[in-house]
Enzyme design. Structure first.
Site, PDB file in Angstrom:
ATOM      1  N   ARG A 106      40.154  -2.062  -1.028  1.00  0.00           N
ATOM      2  CA  ARG A 106      41.226  -1.586  -1.756  1.00  0.00           C
ATOM      3  C   ARG A 106      42.134  -2.779  -2.276  1.00  0.00           C
ATOM      4  NH1 ARG A 106      38.318   1.860  -3.420  1.00  0.00           N
ATOM      5  NH2 ARG A 106      38.641   3.966  -3.030  1.00  0.00           N
TER       6      ARG A 106
ATOM      7  N   HIS B 108      35.342  -4.898  -9.993  1.00  0.00           N
ATOM      8  CA  HIS B 108      35.243  -3.800  -9.339  1.00  0.00           C
ATOM      9  C   HIS B 108      33.841  -2.840  -9.628  1.00  0.00           C
ATOM     10  CE1 HIS B 108      37.821  -0.254  -7.903  1.00  0.00           C
ATOM     11  NE2 HIS B 108      36.539  -0.102  -7.472  1.00  0.00           N
TER      12      HIS B 108
END
Length: 319
Positions: free
Chosen positions: A234, A282
């Site tokens: 994250r 990502h």
């Protein structure tokens, strides 16, 4: 005489429109394989008719209040930080633990660790014979994994099987990934010890108030000089400014970053231009409909049969 197995569940699919066709096909196949009768739709006239919501934050459902008979909200995402604090969501929430996503994460982490462990970028094709630039064995390197849930445990097991010395750290010292052969587990206050070992640090912690900014000026200084950081977990786990300072000083050798505080990462962000940062957009691990649909089907079977759900979110812990 009807039984629970004869019941048709009404499942609302709430994700992006362009996800519908692929997910509908994969979910229908998974339901059929389990003998589940499911009326799967992107809309129902009466929200009170819905038994389950198959959900992504990108979908149209923003208020769960009308869905008074929903027995399960099944997330299609591994992370639930964008939904767990929603006060309208009082129904049971399950996060996605997808075998395909887990395998993708293992491959991403293994690939990048091996790239820097073997020094693959040392051998420029320029006619110079660098025969003395020889990498050590994996057993000479220490990998620390912060976050030992399902993903962390899988990554730890793979790296240990290759021969790396692996330490796992979590707040509790347990982790949802369970015990892993050849991996030492550390907990809570032992974070400085874990960081002090890390030739490679892989961060796979959830985004919670307790993990945001965990890697800051103070904790980055605990790493050995020349450590490599991989963050496919994250973005808010790391202080951007502190990491850039550690890279500029050479204390951190390189950072491979897949997640960021703002996504897409703005073109002007220093990470794009820093010679010691590799940005991946990502893509380390993404839910795969073909494998994740089996998880959805299993939880809908459990909903139909009144059994405990897999991967139920603990609202107090935030994951």
């Amino acid at each position: 005489m009807s039984t629970d197995q004869d019941r048709t569940l009404r499942a609302l699919f709430s994700a992006r429109d362009d996800d519908w066709e692929e997910w509908r096909s994969a979910l229908s196949a998974a339901f059929a394989a389990r003998g589940l009768k499911v009326d799967l739709s992107r809309s129902f006239a009466d929200p009170a008719e819905v038994d389950a919501i198959i959900y992504a934050p990108t979908g149209p459902v923003k208020d769960f209040t009308p869905y008074v008979n929903v027995g399960l909200v099944q997330s299609l995402w591994a992370g639930v930080e964008r939904i767990v604090g929603d006060r309208t969501l009082t129904q049971p929430l399950a996060r996605m633990v997808d075998p395909g996503l887990r395998q993708s994460m293992v491959e991403w982490c293994l690939g990048w660790v091996l790239r820097f462990h073997l020094g693959m970028d040392n051998y420029r094709q320029d006619g110079v014979w660098r025969h003395r630039v020889v990498p050590p064995l994996a057993s000479d390197r220490h990998v620390v994994i912060a976050g030992m849930g399902e993903l962390g445990g899988a990554v730890a097991g793979m790296l240990a099987s290759v021969g790396f010395r692996v330490t796992g750290w979590s707040a509790s010292g347990r982790g949802g990934g369970g015990s892993v052969d050849g991996v030492e587990m550390l907990a809570g206050d032992a974070l400085p010890l874990a960081l002090s070992r890390a030739d490679f640090l892989i961060t796979l912690l959830p985004d919670t108030p307790g993990t945001r900014g965990l890697l800051n000026e103070s904790t980055l200084a605990m790493l050995p000089k020349g450590a490599v950081i991989l963050n496919p977990g994250r973005g808010p786990l790391i202080s951007d400014d502190a990491l850039l300072a550690a890279l500029d000083s050479g204390h951190v050798r390189h950072a491979v970053l897949d997640v960021f505080r703002t996504e897409p990462l703005p073109p002007e962000h220093p990470f794009w231009h820093h010679p010691a940062v590799t940005v991946t957009p990502h893509i380390a691990a993404e839910t795969k409909p073909s494998t994740a649909s089996t998880v959805v089907a299993e939880n809908l079977v459990r909903l139909r049969d009144g059994q405990p759900f897999l991967h139920l979110v603990d609202r107090d812990r935030g994951y």
